[in-house]
Design a protein around this motif. Structure first.
Motif, PDB file in Angstrom:
ATOM      1  N   ARG A 248       0.809  -1.218   0.000  1.00 58.31           N
ATOM      2  CA  ARG A 248       0.000   0.000   0.000  1.00 58.31           C
ATOM      3  C   ARG A 248       0.845   1.272   0.000  1.00 58.31           C
ATOM      4  O   ARG A 248       0.309   2.379  -0.023  1.00 58.31           O
ATOM      5  CB  ARG A 248      -0.938  -0.003   1.215  1.00 58.31           C
ATOM      6  CG  ARG A 248      -2.017  -1.069   1.132  1.00 58.31           C
ATOM      7  CD  ARG A 248      -3.018  -0.986   2.277  1.00 58.31           C
ATOM      8  NE  ARG A 248      -2.439  -1.425   3.552  1.00 58.31           N
ATOM      9  CZ  ARG A 248      -2.313  -0.653   4.620  1.00 58.31           C
ATOM     10  NH1 ARG A 248      -2.708   0.601   4.577  1.00 58.31           N
ATOM     11  NH2 ARG A 248      -1.795  -1.138   5.735  1.00 58.31           N
ATOM     12  N   GLY A 249       2.176   1.121   0.051  1.00 57.33           N
ATOM     13  CA  GLY A 249       3.057   2.287   0.023  1.00 57.33           C
ATOM     14  C   GLY A 249       3.034   3.105   1.298  1.00 57.33           C
ATOM     15  O   GLY A 249       3.230   4.326   1.254  1.00 57.33           O
ATOM     16  N   VAL A 250       2.832   2.456   2.456  1.00 56.31           N
ATOM     17  CA  VAL A 250       2.742   3.155   3.743  1.00 56.31           C
ATOM     18  C   VAL A 250       3.996   2.859   4.557  1.00 56.31           C
ATOM     19  O   VAL A 250       4.316   1.685   4.808  1.00 56.31           O
ATOM     20  CB  VAL A 250       1.493   2.713   4.540  1.00 56.31           C
ATOM     21  CG1 VAL A 250       1.414   3.489   5.851  1.00 56.31           C
ATOM     22  CG2 VAL A 250       0.238   2.924   3.708  1.00 56.31           C
ATOM     23  N   THR A 251       4.702   3.907   4.980  1.00 60.27           N
ATOM     24  CA  THR A 251       5.926   3.747   5.758  1.00 60.27           C
ATOM     25  C   THR A 251       5.721   4.225   7.193  1.00 60.27           C
ATOM     26  O   THR A 251       4.817   5.019   7.481  1.00 60.27           O
ATOM     27  CB  THR A 251       7.087   4.542   5.143  1.00 60.27           C
ATOM     28  OG1 THR A 251       6.741   5.938   5.132  1.00 60.27           O
ATOM     29  CG2 THR A 251       7.370   4.077   3.721  1.00 60.27           C
ATOM     30  N   TYR A 252       6.585   3.730   8.091  1.00 62.09           N
ATOM     31  CA  TYR A 252       6.592   4.230   9.460  1.00 62.09           C
ATOM     32  C   TYR A 252       7.130   5.656   9.473  1.00 62.09           C
ATOM     33  O   TYR A 252       8.168   5.924   8.866  1.00 62.09           O
ATOM     34  CB  TYR A 252       7.456   3.348  10.361  1.00 62.09           C
ATOM     35  CG  TYR A 252       6.793   2.071  10.819  1.00 62.09           C
ATOM     36  CD1 TYR A 252       5.951   2.067  11.920  1.00 62.09           C
ATOM     37  CD2 TYR A 252       7.024   0.870  10.162  1.00 62.09           C
ATOM     38  CE1 TYR A 252       5.340   0.897  12.355  1.00 62.09           C
ATOM     39  CE2 TYR A 252       6.428  -0.310  10.583  1.00 62.09           C
ATOM     40  CZ  TYR A 252       5.584  -0.290  11.682  1.00 62.09           C
ATOM     41  OH  TYR A 252       4.982  -1.443  12.104  1.00 62.09           O
ATOM     42  N   PRO A 253       6.468   6.577  10.198  1.00 61.37           N
ATOM     43  CA  PRO A 253       7.025   7.936  10.310  1.00 61.37           C
ATOM     44  C   PRO A 253       8.252   7.917  11.212  1.00 61.37           C
ATOM     45  O   PRO A 253       8.452   7.004  12.004  1.00 61.37           O
ATOM     46  CB  PRO A 253       5.880   8.729  10.951  1.00 61.37           C
ATOM     47  CG  PRO A 253       5.106   7.716  11.733  1.00 61.37           C
ATOM     48  CD  PRO A 253       5.200   6.429  10.954  1.00 61.37           C
TER      49      PRO A 253
END
Length: 260
Positions: A248-253
């Motif tokens: 989903r293209g979601v990274t940890y901030p």
């Protein structure tokens, strides 16, 4: 003349306004504390998740060796080394090229497999061992098992004009404008996982004016440093991306973003 009740009313209004301001500030301060506490709690969770991903990630080591010297005339002929008695005339020969080569070793130091892609100005040591590779294309998506080594070349061309521009920039104390660059990236192939990235850069001033002439150039001769150091390599540093979901293209901030 100011009546006493007017003074009392004014004082009361000012006091009420001050109390309201204090109350508003107190609420805002409490809200900031709450947000800070919430961010700190999230930061602890994120640090814990990243530490877990670090422990589970492949351990790829990227190590550059000494740049080859002297450069080649032809990338397809490993014996076509230029010699010190070669002389060029600029601008007549400014489009001629030098082929500069930097050996790079990869080693998977861990036991987990890593999926590796190498892009940019790169070339396998032996194209016969990399049947899917064509000149100008990346070395794509090959699997490195644990404890497995691999070598490739960061290899590209600089025209004589670009080399001369680099020398002029160095003499002015400016960054060298022309360089040969590539990127190594490695993943653990998991949706919640990591991507590691290393940028490789080689540059330098491999030619210099022939003393006593106006337009003649030769390979650089430097009595202070070894000849292979005429081509320089920028420090290689790993950049790691932590994925909540790669799909989903979601990274940890980053923790800095949360607390900032």
């Amino acid at each position: 003349m100011v009546e006493a009740w007017d003074v009392a009313e004014t004082v009361g209004t000012v006091a009420s306004a001050a109390a309201a301001a204090v109350a508003t500030g107190l609420v805002a301060w409490q809200a900031r504390l709450a947000r800070r506490a919430n961010a700190s709690a999230h930061a602890v969770v994120i640090d814990s998740a990243k530490a877990r991903l670090d422990a589970e990630a492949p351990d790829l080591d990227v190590r550059v060796l000494a740049p080859a010297w002297p450069p080649l005339r032809d990338a397809n002929d490993s014996t076509s080394h230029l010699t010190g008695d070669t002389v060029w005339s600029l601008p007549r020969d400014e489009r001629q090229t030098l082929v500069c080569t930097l050996p790079v070793d990869l080693t998977n130091r861990g036991t987990r497999d890593a999926e590796v892609t190498i892009s940019g100005d790169v070339r396998p040591v032996s194209e016969l061992a990399d049947h899917a590779w064509n000149p100008g294309q990346p070395i794509e998506d090959f699997l490195m098992p644990g404890r497995e080594p691999y070598r490739f070349h960061l290899q590209g061309t600089l025209t004589l004009r670009q080399c001369a521009d680099n020398r002029a920039a160095r003499e002015r104390g400016r960054p060298l404008p022309h360089r040969i660059a590539g990127v190594v990236s490695a993943t653990d192939r998991r949706d919640e996982g990591i991507t590691d990235r290393w940028e490789l850069v080689m540059t330098g001033c491999p030619i210099e004016p022939v003393p006593g002439t106006e337009d003649q150039w030769r390979l650089t001769v430097d009595s202070v440093v070894p000849q292979w150091k005429i081509l320089t390599v920028e420090q290689v540093a790993r950049e790691r991306t932590y994925w909540i979901s790669r799909r989903r293209g979601v990274t940890y901030p980053s923790v800095e973003d949360l607390l900032g």
